[in-house]
Write a protein that holds these residues in place. Structure first.
Motif, PDB file in Angstrom:
ATOM      1  N   GLN A 329       0.853  -1.179   0.000  1.00 44.25           N
ATOM      2  CA  GLN A 329       0.000   0.000   0.000  1.00 44.25           C
ATOM      3  C   GLN A 329       0.896   1.239   0.000  1.00 44.25           C
ATOM      4  O   GLN A 329       1.683   1.434   0.928  1.00 44.25           O
ATOM      5  N   ILE A 330       0.787   2.036  -1.046  1.00 39.43           N
ATOM      6  CA  ILE A 330       1.603   3.241  -1.147  1.00 39.43           C
ATOM      7  C   ILE A 330       0.687   4.453  -1.008  1.00 39.43           C
ATOM      8  O   ILE A 330      -0.165   4.703  -1.869  1.00 39.43           O
ATOM      9  N   SER A 331       0.852   5.170   0.066  1.00 34.71           N
ATOM     10  CA  SER A 331      -0.013   6.310   0.361  1.00 34.71           C
ATOM     11  C   SER A 331       0.616   7.608  -0.122  1.00 34.71           C
ATOM     12  O   SER A 331       1.795   7.668  -0.442  1.00 34.71           O
ATOM     13  N   ASP A 334      -3.115  11.825  -4.483  1.00 35.56           N
ATOM     14  CA  ASP A 334      -4.412  12.494  -4.373  1.00 35.56           C
ATOM     15  C   ASP A 334      -5.533  11.626  -4.940  1.00 35.56           C
ATOM     16  O   ASP A 334      -6.666  11.723  -4.502  1.00 35.56           O
ATOM     17  N   ALA A 335      -5.211  10.779  -5.918  1.00 29.69           N
ATOM     18  CA  ALA A 335      -6.198   9.900  -6.533  1.00 29.69           C
ATOM     19  C   ALA A 335      -5.928   8.457  -6.095  1.00 29.69           C
ATOM     20  O   ALA A 335      -4.815   8.113  -5.711  1.00 29.69           O
ATOM     21  N   PRO A 336      -6.941   7.579  -6.155  1.00 32.52           N
ATOM     22  CA  PRO A 336      -6.774   6.206  -5.670  1.00 32.52           C
ATOM     23  C   PRO A 336      -5.846   5.380  -6.550  1.00 32.52           C
ATOM     24  O   PRO A 336      -5.743   5.600  -7.756  1.00 32.52           O
ATOM     25  N   VAL A 337      -5.170   4.399  -5.929  1.00 34.91           N
ATOM     26  CA  VAL A 337      -4.314   3.475  -6.670  1.00 34.91           C
ATOM     27  C   VAL A 337      -5.193   2.309  -7.127  1.00 34.91           C
ATOM     28  O   VAL A 337      -5.145   1.207  -6.596  1.00 34.91           O
ATOM     29  N   SER A 338      -6.027   2.580  -8.122  1.00 32.34           N
ATOM     30  CA  SER A 338      -6.966   1.595  -8.649  1.00 32.34           C
ATOM     31  C   SER A 338      -7.284   1.951 -10.095  1.00 32.34           C
ATOM     32  O   SER A 338      -7.754   3.054 -10.374  1.00 32.34           O
ATOM     33  N   ARG A 358      -2.210  14.287 -10.398  1.00 32.79           N
ATOM     34  CA  ARG A 358      -2.810  13.719  -9.189  1.00 32.79           C
ATOM     35  C   ARG A 358      -2.825  12.197  -9.211  1.00 32.79           C
ATOM     36  O   ARG A 358      -2.969  11.550  -8.174  1.00 32.79           O
ATOM     37  N   ALA A 359      -2.706  11.612 -10.398  1.00 35.60           N
ATOM     38  CA  ALA A 359      -2.847  10.167 -10.558  1.00 35.60           C
ATOM     39  C   ALA A 359      -1.570   9.434 -10.152  1.00 35.60           C
ATOM     40  O   ALA A 359      -0.464   9.941 -10.320  1.00 35.60           O
ATOM     41  N   PRO A 360      -1.714   8.202  -9.648  1.00 36.88           N
ATOM     42  CA  PRO A 360      -0.537   7.396  -9.298  1.00 36.88           C
ATOM     43  C   PRO A 360      -0.070   6.520 -10.456  1.00 36.88           C
ATOM     44  O   PRO A 360       0.572   5.494 -10.242  1.00 36.88           O
ATOM     45  N   THR A 361      -0.413   6.889 -11.691  1.00 42.11           N
ATOM     46  CA  THR A 361       0.003   6.103 -12.846  1.00 42.11           C
ATOM     47  C   THR A 361       1.470   6.372 -13.169  1.00 42.11           C
ATOM     48  O   THR A 361       2.013   7.436 -12.838  1.00 42.11           O
ATOM     49  N   LEU A 362       2.103   5.427 -13.856  1.00 45.97           N
ATOM     50  CA  LEU A 362       3.486   5.636 -14.274  1.00 45.97           C
ATOM     51  C   LEU A 362       3.576   6.810 -15.242  1.00 45.97           C
ATOM     52  O   LEU A 362       4.560   7.533 -15.258  1.00 45.97           O
ATOM     53  N   ARG A 363       2.515   7.009 -16.053  1.00 47.91           N
ATOM     54  CA  ARG A 363       2.534   8.137 -16.991  1.00 47.91           C
ATOM     55  C   ARG A 363       2.543   9.460 -16.251  1.00 47.91           C
ATOM     56  O   ARG A 363       3.210  10.405 -16.667  1.00 47.91           O
ATOM     57  N   VAL A 393       4.626   7.754  -0.676  1.00 45.43           N
ATOM     58  CA  VAL A 393       5.231   8.309  -1.882  1.00 45.43           C
ATOM     59  C   VAL A 393       6.476   9.115  -1.532  1.00 45.43           C
ATOM     60  O   VAL A 393       7.367   9.299  -2.373  1.00 45.43           O
ATOM     61  N   GLU A 394       6.589   9.571  -0.280  1.00 47.89           N
ATOM     62  CA  GLU A 394       7.776  10.320   0.131  1.00 47.89           C
ATOM     63  C   GLU A 394       9.043   9.471  -0.008  1.00 47.89           C
ATOM     64  O   GLU A 394      10.112   9.985  -0.351  1.00 47.89           O
ATOM     65  N   SER A 395       8.935   8.169   0.255  1.00 47.39           N
ATOM     66  CA  SER A 395      10.097   7.299   0.099  1.00 47.39           C
ATOM     67  C   SER A 395      10.529   7.235  -1.361  1.00 47.39           C
ATOM     68  O   SER A 395      11.724   7.231  -1.673  1.00 47.39           O
TER      69      SER A 395
END
Length: 558
Positions: A329-331, A334-338, A358-363, A393-395
């Motif tokens: 789980q990577i917190s 701003d947007a969900p990891v889904s 805001r997205a956690p996508t690689l793009r 995400v800070e890591s």
């Protein structure tokens, strides 16, 4: 040794190795490698707490405390963080990464990409990108004129730095699945069940055979043909694989291999097929056809392996070696990891495309300036463990900083700019600002408009206070009532007088926009420079950014 002490020992070492920020996943893996602890949940909870405490220390404090711990000699030697594969031979390993192409990959997918990619390189193996795209209802593949997830998945995988040897779409192999299904029917190992879903669940839960389980192969083949050709409708029947109805886990008992889906309108097969394979059946056949030797999957999919082994046993095949890992789980996004939830947000305008910051996508991460090397290091360091891991995400940002800091030039961005008129500037005082505070990259310079020994610069409103100030890379000034006057001396004089050293921009500086990870847009004025698209910069006292287009930047992190 107590859990907290072991955790602190490895948290300190990991933090020092990575510039002051430890990776909880890597720390948890080291704890279990050193000592046996019965309560894994307690270990994870306490390790997370210790990592948070260590990350609050300065790097100097971490280094000082680390000296009080001793490590075994073999631990200090260089080690290969990528796991060894049981039974693996160089050149013979076949791995696969099997996403559903209903969205481009997000940071959660990257773990599977990285581990499989690293193992391919370690064993000089074969890496297959397999699209599990046989669910046109709940996980419908994304393939439109605007977005093609098949293409985006491959592009992002290759962007991470791995060579894909083969790309497969499972939806193109329906005839193969049907052939194997019919073989199983003829062998008496598969049957057509016409029970309702509720009835089927009841029989499975109670470990009882349903009325259709003992049908003859001829009866099942006739019903199968009706499933394929339209004699039976959606929801009327499914094809099940016989397993062990007395198995201790009800989820392993006779499982569905095919169901009927009418009017699927699949982006690859259209409406050619009425019977669609379930993931466990499709995946089992695919792994055999591909010659997969090793599989990495989540521990929540243990039942999938148990179900698939029945198919392998019936055909006399050897099942691939399976390695399980816990959830990550990577917190901090701003947007969900889904993928499905992100897709809804893109569709309804909640996100401005799949690369919205805001997205956690690689793009999105790529657009913000995250580097493939940082993402690879992040997951390799985390390792492969069955323990669930929580990371932030800070890591990842710390790792990206380590990768890009030495090669990234500095620039000035002035937010909330106010004009400051400075008098008494000698003609020989010119702009000379280091491109990097530590690396030898030379200086950046630009012309200033002077009038009777006066210049006007832009500074941030919060920086405009009466007193001694140094305009970085230009000169010292004394400010009084919003006006500045030149003061002789270099930056050392400013330090001696405890003056603030601030960034600034000339009055004719261009306006720019910076798109932030929370969806906001920051406007400011940027120092004159030849900004290059796709180049990374650090706006001093602000953060790392990537130039997206002329005068438009995407924020990475501090």
């Amino acid at each position: 040794m107590e859990i907290e002490e072991v955790a602190r020992k490895y948290a300190l070492r990991n933090a020092v190795e990575h510039g002051g920020e430890c990776n909880p996943g890597a720390v948890i893996g080291k704890i279990f490698a050193e000592e046996e602890f019965e309560n894994k949940g307690e270990v994870q909870q306490k390790a997370q707490q210790v990592c948070q405490e260590v990350n609050e220390l300065s790097l100097e404090e971490q280094e000082d405390e680390l000296e009080s711990y001793e490590f075994k000699e073999q631990e200090e030697e260089e080690h290969d963080p990528v796991p060894d594969l049981e039974g693996a031979e160089d050149g013979e390993v076949v791995l696969r990464f099997a996403p559903n192409p209903n969205a481009p990959p997000h940071i959660g997918h990257a773990r599977g990409m990285v581990i499989n990619g690293e193992l391919k390189e370690k064993y000089d193996g074969k890496l297959i990108l397999r699209f599990d795209d046989t669910d046109p209802q709940t996980k419908r593949p994304l393939k439109t004129e605007e977005y093609d997830a098949y293409q985006m998945q491959q592009e992002d995988f290759e962007w991470l730095g791995y060579e894909i040897d083969e790309v497969r779409k499972c939806s193109e192999n329906f005839d193969t699945y049907i052939e194997y299904a019919e073989e199983l029917i003829e062998m008496g190992k598969a049957y057509v069940c016409q029970c309702s879903q509720e009835e089927g669940q009841k029989y499975r839960k109670e470990g009882e055979s349903c009325p259709h389980r003992d049908q003859s192969a001829e009866e099942n083949m006739d019903l199968w043909e009706e499933m394929r050709n339209g004699g039976l409708g959606e929801g009327d029947a499914v094809l099940k694989i016989k397993t062990d109805m007395q198995h201790k886990n009800p989820a392993i008992r006779d499982f569905v291999a095919f169901r009927i889906i009418e009017d699927a309108d699949h982006p690859v097969t259209g409406d050619e097929y009425r019977v669609w394979p379930m993931l466990d059946f499709q995946g089992a056949i695919e792994d055999h056809e591909m010659g997969t030797t090793h599989i990495f999957r989540g521990k929540e999919l243990r039942a999938s392996a148990e179900r698939q082994k029945f198919i392998y046993e019936y055909f006399g095949w050897e099942y691939p070696r399976v390695n399980h890992w816990g959830q990550v789980q990577i917190s901090g996004f701003d947007a969900p990891v889904s993928g499905s939830k992100l897709g809804e947000m893109v569709e309804n305008g909640g996100l401005d495309g799949w690369d919205d910051p805001r997205a956690p996508t690689l793009r999105a991460l790529r657009r913000r300036g995250f580097q493939p090397e940082a993402i690879r290091n992040f997951f390799v360091d985390m390792g492969v463990t069955e323990n669930d891991v929580e990371a932030s995400v800070e890591s990842l940002e710390k790792e990206n900083t380590r990768v890009i800091d030495a090669s990234t030039e500095r620039r000035f961005l002035v937010r909330d700019p106010v004009e400051l008129e400075v008098e008494g500037i000698p003609e020989d005082v010119e702009v000379g600002i280091p491109r990097h505070p530590e690396e030898e990259m030379g200086e950046r310079t630009f012309e200033l408009e002077r009038e009777n020994g006066k210049i006007t610069v832009l500074v941030e409103e919060d920086d405009l206070e009466d007193g001694f100030i140094r305009l970085k890379g230009l000169c010292n000034i004394r400010v009084e009532d919003g006006k500045g006057e030149f003061v002789e001396g270099d930056h050392k004089v400013a330090l001696e007088k405890d003056g603030d050293i601030i960034h600034w921009a000339p009055e004719n500086a261009d306006t720019s926009e910076v798109y932030m990870p929370d969806g906001s847009v920051i406007e400011g004025r940027i120092e004159p420079s030849n900004y290059k698209v796709d180049e990374l910069y650090q706006f001093e006292r602000f953060g790392f950014v990537r130039c997206d287009e002329e005068n438009v930047f995407y924020y990475g992190h501090q």
